[in-house]
Design a protein around this motif. Structure first.
Motif, PDB file in Angstrom:
ATOM      1  N   MET A   1      12.448  -4.358  -8.556  1.00  0.00           N
ATOM      2  CA  MET A   1      11.261  -3.696  -8.009  1.00  0.00           C
ATOM      3  C   MET A   1      10.112  -3.751  -9.026  1.00  0.00           C
ATOM      4  O   MET A   1      10.334  -3.641 -10.241  1.00  0.00           O
ATOM      5  N   ILE A   2       8.912  -3.913  -8.523  1.00  0.00           N
ATOM      6  CA  ILE A   2       7.712  -3.978  -9.345  1.00  0.00           C
ATOM      7  C   ILE A   2       7.081  -2.591  -9.395  1.00  0.00           C
ATOM      8  O   ILE A   2       6.944  -1.926  -8.373  1.00  0.00           O
ATOM      9  N   THR A   3       6.701  -2.159 -10.601  1.00  0.00           N
ATOM     10  CA  THR A   3       5.974  -0.900 -10.747  1.00  0.00           C
ATOM     11  C   THR A   3       4.483  -1.195 -10.842  1.00  0.00           C
ATOM     12  O   THR A   3       4.052  -1.954 -11.722  1.00  0.00           O
ATOM     13  N   THR A   4       3.714  -0.632  -9.936  1.00  0.00           N
ATOM     14  CA  THR A   4       2.261  -0.822  -9.924  1.00  0.00           C
ATOM     15  C   THR A   4       1.587   0.369 -10.603  1.00  0.00           C
ATOM     16  O   THR A   4       1.861   1.520 -10.238  1.00  0.00           O
ATOM     17  N   PRO A   5       0.733   0.126 -11.595  1.00  0.00           N
ATOM     18  CA  PRO A   5       0.028   1.246 -12.229  1.00  0.00           C
ATOM     19  C   PRO A   5      -0.802   2.018 -11.203  1.00  0.00           C
ATOM     20  O   PRO A   5      -1.445   1.423 -10.331  1.00  0.00           O
ATOM     21  N   ILE A   6      -0.774   3.331 -11.311  1.00  0.00           N
ATOM     22  CA  ILE A   6      -1.550   4.180 -10.409  1.00  0.00           C
ATOM     23  C   ILE A   6      -2.946   4.329 -10.996  1.00  0.00           C
ATOM     24  O   ILE A   6      -3.125   4.919 -12.067  1.00  0.00           O
ATOM     25  N   ARG A  62       9.456  -3.391   1.084  1.00  0.00           N
ATOM     26  CA  ARG A  62       9.939  -2.065   0.691  1.00  0.00           C
ATOM     27  C   ARG A  62       8.968  -1.472  -0.337  1.00  0.00           C
ATOM     28  O   ARG A  62       8.601  -2.130  -1.312  1.00  0.00           O
ATOM     29  N   ILE A  63       8.553  -0.244  -0.078  1.00  0.00           N
ATOM     30  CA  ILE A  63       7.661   0.479  -0.974  1.00  0.00           C
ATOM     31  C   ILE A  63       8.258   1.850  -1.245  1.00  0.00           C
ATOM     32  O   ILE A  63       8.737   2.520  -0.321  1.00  0.00           O
ATOM     33  N   ASP A 153       8.759  -4.329  -3.730  1.00  0.00           N
ATOM     34  CA  ASP A 153       9.468  -5.585  -3.986  1.00  0.00           C
ATOM     35  C   ASP A 153       8.537  -6.794  -3.982  1.00  0.00           C
ATOM     36  O   ASP A 153       8.991  -7.936  -4.012  1.00  0.00           O
ATOM     37  N   ALA A 154       7.236  -6.549  -3.942  1.00  0.00           N
ATOM     38  CA  ALA A 154       6.222  -7.598  -4.078  1.00  0.00           C
ATOM     39  C   ALA A 154       4.958  -6.938  -4.607  1.00  0.00           C
ATOM     40  O   ALA A 154       4.783  -5.719  -4.475  1.00  0.00           O
ATOM     41  N   PRO A 155       4.061  -7.708  -5.216  1.00  0.00           N
ATOM     42  CA  PRO A 155       2.863  -7.103  -5.800  1.00  0.00           C
ATOM     43  C   PRO A 155       2.002  -6.393  -4.759  1.00  0.00           C
ATOM     44  O   PRO A 155       1.930  -6.804  -3.591  1.00  0.00           O
TER      45      PRO A 155
END
Length: 389
Positions: A1-6, A62-63, A153-155
């Protein structure tokens, strides 16, 4: 899983972010307002992200959004938990009800409070279409939210539709009291129908014709503005007629300093039988505390209207007259709140607590106000964005 900065680029609806115990806390008012007027009621309401949504494009299927909420729990007056709503390409897909989080408990009989800590919550949205799509996540309108983590699971790439910006200010009804979900508060319903980009400055108990609120609106980008005033002033018995009318003039004057030509809709209160002809202050009906439905009552004396006490009937009359006296402003419009929700509507959709419309009524009000948005902006959706001058 990719972690996106908030980060701010992910949000629509006027959000600001502040480091907090569990992550980043959302605010709907800028820091200078919170420092200038740290009223507990206002601070609680402005940290509940009504109208704020995350917006991005992605092929993710998936998010996962981890949040830590803080809610107020009134003993003997259960309230629905906050929810997170997911939209894909403008269409509602699913809603997740929060669990856990911290609770501030309030005993309505004696005013005592307590604190119950809880765990963070993970909203999981799976089995999404694999294609590139626009995703919106509407955040709870009725609980303070700290954002802990955003994974997929994706940018995720920030993306926003170029829509006209609608800035709205009002009371708890505008914030969404008794609405079923954050995307179902009446301003959100209106925004979808009229195809506008909502910034919601509706704050429970806090639409008090405050000068700082007019300055916030003045300094905000806006293609159309609406202001719903009156019910909180009556609830709190905060003003007499002599003070109220000049205060509204000053509020509109401040908005016009930043938006001389932007359409502004001044909305009088929707129907609320307890305050139609009876002044405030409002109070909880002690006979209903501990029952399945706590109700509000008006405790003022109708005889005081002659001395300048305010009722909803007086407010509507005075706001209509005020707009008539400002007829030199062709972009100022008056909307009678009874056209949004009147006594006939209340007969069909009763106000369970005496003040706040229910979920079905939010839908009705939102659809009706969308017609006003289209009328004052001109044309049919999607209409073109204009400058904020």
């Amino acid at each position: 899983m990719i972690t996106t900065p908030i980060e701010p680029a992910l949000f629509r609806g006027g959000a600001t972010l502040e480091p907090a115990t569990h992550g980043l806390r959302l605010h709907r008012l800028p820091p200078w307002v919170r420092e200038q007027f740290p009223d507990p009621q206002l601070l609680m309401m402005e940290s509940q992200p009504s109208g704020i949504r995350m917006s991005f494009r992605s092929t993710a299927q998936r998010i996962e959004l981890t949040t830590h909420s803080t809610r107020v729990v009134y003993r003997g007056a259960d309230r629905a938990r906050g929810r997170v709503d997911l939209f894909v390409d403008g269409e509602f897909r699913e809603s997740d009800t929060l669990a856990g989080g911290d609770a501030i408990t309030v005993d309505l009989t004696d005013g005592t409070t307590g604190f119950v800590p809880g765990a963070s919550h993970v909203s999981v949205f799976g089995e999404l279409p694999a294609s590139d799509k626009r995703i919106e996540i509407w955040l709870p309108h009725n609980e303070t939210v700290d954002l802990v983590a955003l994974r997929s699971d994706a940018p995720l790439v920030p993306s926003h539709e170029a829509l006209p910006v609608w800035v709205h200010h009002g009371s708890s009804i505008s914030q969404g009291s008794n609405a079923g979900a954050p995307s179902d508060i009446w301003p959100a319903v209106a925004a979808r129908h009229a195809r506008v980009d909502l910034r919601n400055l509706g704050f429970g108990g806090s639409a008090m014709v405050d000068p700082f609120m007019a300055r916030v609106i003045r300094d905000s980008a806006a293609d159309v503005i609406s202001v719903a005033l009156g019910i909180n002033v009556v609830n709190a018995d905060a003003m007499r007629l002599r003070a109220f009318v000049p205060a509204v003039h000053g509020f509109l004057d401040a908005i016009r300093d930043g938006h001389p030509h932007t359409p502004v809709v001044l909305i009088s209160p929707v129907f609320a039988g307890i305050h139609e002809a009876t002044p405030g202050p409002g109070a909880f009906d002690p006979a209903t505390i501990g029952t399945d439905q706590v109700r509000f009552i008006a405790t003022g004396d109708p005889a005081d209207v002659a001395a300048g006490a305010l009722t909803l009937e007086v407010i509507r009359r005075e706001l209509a007259s005020l707009v008539e006296r400002r007829s030199a402003d062709p972009h100022l419009h008056y909307l009678d709140g009874l056209d949004l929700f009147g006594s006939d509507d209340a007969s069909r959709l009763p106000l369970a607590d005496g003040l706040h419309p229910d979920a079905e009524a939010h839908q009705l009000i939102g659809r009706r106000f969308a017609d006003t948005l289209l009328r004052v902006r001109g044309g049919t959706p999607p209409f073109a964005a204009a400058s904020s001058s």
